[in-house]
Scaffold this active site. Sequence first.
Site, PDB file in Angstrom:
ATOM      1  N   HIS A 118       5.973   1.176   3.404  1.00 33.86           N
ATOM      2  CA  HIS A 118       5.880  -0.027   2.569  1.00 33.86           C
ATOM      3  C   HIS A 118       6.200   0.317   1.121  1.00 33.86           C
ATOM      4  CE1 HIS A 118       2.036   1.047   0.588  1.00 33.86           C
ATOM      5  NE2 HIS A 118       1.679   1.543   1.754  1.00 33.86           N
ATOM      6  N   CYS A 131      -0.003   6.489   3.998  1.00 36.52           N
ATOM      7  CA  CYS A 131       1.219   5.721   4.218  1.00 36.52           C
ATOM      8  C   CYS A 131       2.411   6.406   3.554  1.00 36.52           C
ATOM      9  CB  CYS A 131       1.065   4.311   3.644  1.00 36.52           C
ATOM     10  SG  CYS A 131      -0.001   3.230   4.634  1.00 36.52           S
TER      11      CYS A 131
END
Length: 321
Positions: A118, A131
């Site tokens: 992301h 992440c």
Amino acid sequence: MFMGGLMGTASLLSGRAFANEMMKEISQLKPGEFTWHPERAPSGPVSVVVSLPEQRVHVYRNGIRIAVSTCSTGKPGHATPTGVFVVLQKDKNHHSSIYDDAPMPNMNRLTWSGVALHAGNLPGYPASHGCVRLPMKFSELLFGATHVGTPVIIAGAHTDPWELTHPGMVLSGYAEQEFEQVVAGLDGKKPPSDWASASNTPVTSVIVSSADKTIELIENDRVVARSKLTLKGGDKLGSHVFVLNGANSDARGMHWSAITHSTDASPLTRDDVVMQRIGAEPSFVDQMQSRMHPGMTMVLTDAPLSPDSRSGKDFVIVTTG
């Protein structure tokens, strides 16, 4: 050549000179910068490689690198796990359910426990909670290129994709009529663009585990068939991901792009014969061949297919973390 200011003459180069120029540009990317050249391979299956040592994300289509981006992965204590993942869910305007509703634009989910690709802050070093953070514009472009089922390899080392045409059918001996049947089945099949359309064209994946001597056939997030693995020439396979590009009529076989990877930074080489070493029960082969489609992924691993190495209702093969 990359968005962020660097211009060059790579379009005028070819062969080794082009490859050297590409490597030079990649090493010179600064936090937040990236390349994006989809014209190098306008169509076909996409695969993504996250290099932890390089803090780079490489995007390949049909085995050709079309993009490279800087990234920021997990900081100490929140290391990004290595292994083979697929995009499980896509959400353009996602917010974290774990970290104070933090925005996670253009989210490609890799695990149900929270690991994803992301947009986010890129300080130039690993700084996330696990992440893979990307530049905002790159995350938008990547979001448009992936689909549920796109393979994502997070590794300490990896090879560039190498091409393989399997002489005959995978997991079985060669039979002339099998090739015609599978080619006919491939016609008109494309990977779904999102989860909702998977009921019409399900994402098919095959996992081969030397540890368990087992092969699993997965449709979307459900195991639909399982077979005992027969393995020739040793008891290890290494770690490889094969993405089906389509049929090669001249060679009368299936054309694949393959990436070899590992958890550490040790040098890796391609293995041109590894797919010919594996076999499965005839009933399994029949079910697999009926479900083959461009973009189908085959994962070869020496890890066990156990709950310890898998994440929920997906086929993630986690090797660390």
